[in-house]
Write a protein that holds these residues in place. Structure first.
Motif, mmCIF file in Angstrom:
data_model
loop_
_atom_site.group_PDB
_atom_site.id
_atom_site.type_symbol
_atom_site.label_atom_id
_atom_site.label_comp_id
_atom_site.label_asym_id
_atom_site.label_seq_id
_atom_site.Cartn_x
_atom_site.Cartn_y
_atom_site.Cartn_z
ATOM 1 N N SER A 179 0.847 -1.192 0.000
ATOM 2 C CA SER A 179 0.000 0.000 0.000
ATOM 3 C C SER A 179 0.879 1.237 0.000
ATOM 4 C CB SER A 179 -0.917 0.016 1.224
ATOM 5 O OG SER A 179 -0.164 -0.052 2.420
ATOM 6 N N ILE A 181 0.952 4.972 1.493
ATOM 7 C CA ILE A 181 0.314 5.797 2.504
ATOM 8 C C ILE A 181 1.053 7.121 2.654
ATOM 9 C CG2 ILE A 181 -0.473 3.754 3.756
ATOM 10 C CD1 ILE A 181 1.677 4.404 5.876
ATOM 11 N N LYS A 188 0.353 10.561 -3.494
ATOM 12 C CA LYS A 188 0.115 9.111 -3.469
ATOM 13 C C LYS A 188 -0.593 8.652 -4.743
ATOM 14 C CE LYS A 188 -2.245 9.168 0.388
ATOM 15 N NZ LYS A 188 -2.161 10.603 0.718
ATOM 16 N N THR A 231 -6.117 2.588 -0.659
ATOM 17 C CA THR A 231 -6.346 3.244 0.628
ATOM 18 C C THR A 231 -7.711 3.913 0.676
ATOM 19 O OG1 THR A 231 -5.314 5.295 -0.145
ATOM 20 C CG2 THR A 231 -3.901 3.685 0.933
ATOM 21 N N ALA A 252 -5.237 5.112 6.118
ATOM 22 C CA ALA A 252 -3.928 4.452 6.098
ATOM 23 C C ALA A 252 -3.939 3.201 6.961
ATOM 24 C CB ALA A 252 -2.851 5.421 6.573
ATOM 25 N N VAL A 279 1.550 8.982 10.687
ATOM 26 C CA VAL A 279 1.180 7.936 9.744
ATOM 27 C C VAL A 279 2.242 6.834 9.716
ATOM 28 C CG1 VAL A 279 0.707 7.443 7.314
ATOM 29 C CG2 VAL A 279 -0.151 9.544 8.334
#
Length: 437
Positions: A179, A181, A188, A231, A252, A279
């Motif tokens: 992923s 994030i 992103k 996400t 996230a 994050v």
């Protein structure tokens, strides 16, 4: 599979945060005493009857001068967007109010399971007053007292009954799930589009384990297979998230739970913000393999020291991610994006790596020979042996004579020696110290 999400909603002053804190218990606290590893109290992991799940305290929603109804709608929007189960909290002291009816009507129209909690029922005499709450049309009301912890067991029993079936977990046939994030506006989505646009080899869109998210499977020209975990923010944006940066953390969290590898994106132009640390801290705590991706590198004026200086800044600000490799990219020009697939495979392999006990103990004993174990009041720490007990992340148990004698600094020393001996680039490793019986 991503941990189920439970959202706590309701009108103001019914005790949502009190119930949240009770259900979270001690686990709401920061789990590591390192800079940058923080957990916003709006989210917390919880556990009940061997079920692990995440909780959202919508009582933390702040919309400034927005009217009362907008606040309620924002809570419900948040819950519907993210939650597997919704707990609606009301107050037994005040009975059913018009605001309760507004919330109930919104929830009643959804396809999410809703559990109704009547809070502030602090004594048995008040239980007879909860029957009015059947009028909300949400099923059986559960009397609880957040301040005293009463009735929460019955409430949680009903909550976990409504969790998604674990059998729905997907088989990925060896594909690496990753992923991307980061806080809003770091690029992103641009990186996602650049990766998919360059390869032009999307095999299929598969339904993700989270609602309204599509996880994308693709294969590189070399035949390496990946699944990019959506996400949700890639395709769906809500008012709450756009107005308040901290809600990007919630998106996230879901992606992190469902990934093998996490790409943490920073904005080279904007620099490092406190939200970046929040994050990244979640991914670190979850024990995921990680790569730090610095985007928009094309927009930076450079000299011979620019990249090294920025790397040093990252290492200083993200001390807890000293294991994560750093790559400087540009989604706009495609610069260095071709390196990401191989980097993802490398850190994923390290994340799954196993070390034989004999080899591991040779490294531990050599380390002790170089730097003898510490003493305390005449007692010396004795390390008997070590063994690896898990992967993703690699986890090692070290058996000693007395756990209290293992100082944090010496544990860190042993971790560094393990990293020197074996390539664990991109993955956290965990050391568990136990007394040998």
């Amino acid at each position: 599979m991503a941990a189920p999400v439970v959202a706590i909603v309701g009108r103001p002053n019914v005790g949502k945060s009190t119930i949240f804190n009770r259900m979270a218990g001690e686990r709401i606290a920061i789990v590591e005493d390192q800079p940058g590893v923080t957990r916003d109290r709006l989210y917390a992991p919880a556990e009940w009857l061997n079920y692990e799940f995440r909780m959202i305290d919508t009582g933390g929603i702040e919309l400034g001068d927005e009217p009362f109804l907008a606040e309620i709608r924002a809570q419900v929007e948040l819950a519907l967007d993210e939650a597997d189960v919704i707990v609606m909290v009301t107050s037994g002291r005040e009975g059913v109010t018009s605001a309760d009816e507004v919330v109930a009507k919104m929830l009643y129209k959804t396809d999410k399971p809703v559990v109704l909690a009547v809070n502030k029922v602090d004594n048995p005499e008040m239980r007879q007053d909860i029957y009015d709450f059947y009028s909300l049309g949400l099923g059986e009301p559960y009397p609880v007292s957040g301040s005293h912890g009463l009735g929460l067991g019955d409430l949680l029993d009903e909550v976990v009954k409504n969790f998604p079936d674990e059998a729905a977990e997907q088989e990925d046939d060896g594909a690496i799930r990753f992923s991307i994030i980061g806080r809003p506006n770091v690029g992103k989505s641009s990186i996602v589009n650049a990766i998919l646009g360059e390869e032009r080899v999307i095999v299929s869109d598969i339904e993700g384990t989270t609602r309204d998210a599509i996880d994308t499977r693709f294969v590189t020209p070399e035949g390496d297979e990946f699944i990019m975990v959506d996400t949700a923010g890639m395709r769906k944006r809500g008012k709450v998230y756009e107005n308040t940066e901290k809600y990007s953390v919630m998106r996230a969290l879901k992606a992190i739970d469902d990934s093998n590898v996490v790409l943490m994106v920073l904005d080279a132009e904007a620099g490092i913000r406190e939200q970046d640390k929040h994050v990244a801290g979640f991914a670190h705590e979850a024990g995921r393999a990680m790569i730090i991706v610095v985007n928009k590198w094309d927009a930076i004026e450079k000299d011979d020291h620019t990249m090294k200086d920025f790397e040093n800044l990252i290492r200083a600000e993200f001390k807890f991610l000293d294991y994560a490799p750093i790559v400087f990219v540009s989604a706009k020009t495609g610069q260095r994006l071709d390196r990401l697939p191989q980097m993802i495979m490398d850190v994923d392999a390290n994340h799954r790596k196993r070390i034989s006990s004999s080899t591991l103990n040779d490294v531990i004993m050599d380390a002790i020979a170089v730097n003898p174990t510490p003493t305390d009041n005449g007692r010396r720490l004795r390390v008997y042996y070590a063994t690896q007990v898990a992967v993703q992340p690699p986890t090692f148990v070290i058996f000693v004579n007395d756990v209290e004698l293992m100082h944090f600094s010496y544990e860190r020393f042993l971790e560094n020696k393990i990293r020197e001996a074996f390539d664990f680039t991109g993955t956290p490793i965990k050391l568990i110290v136990r007394a040998r019986k």
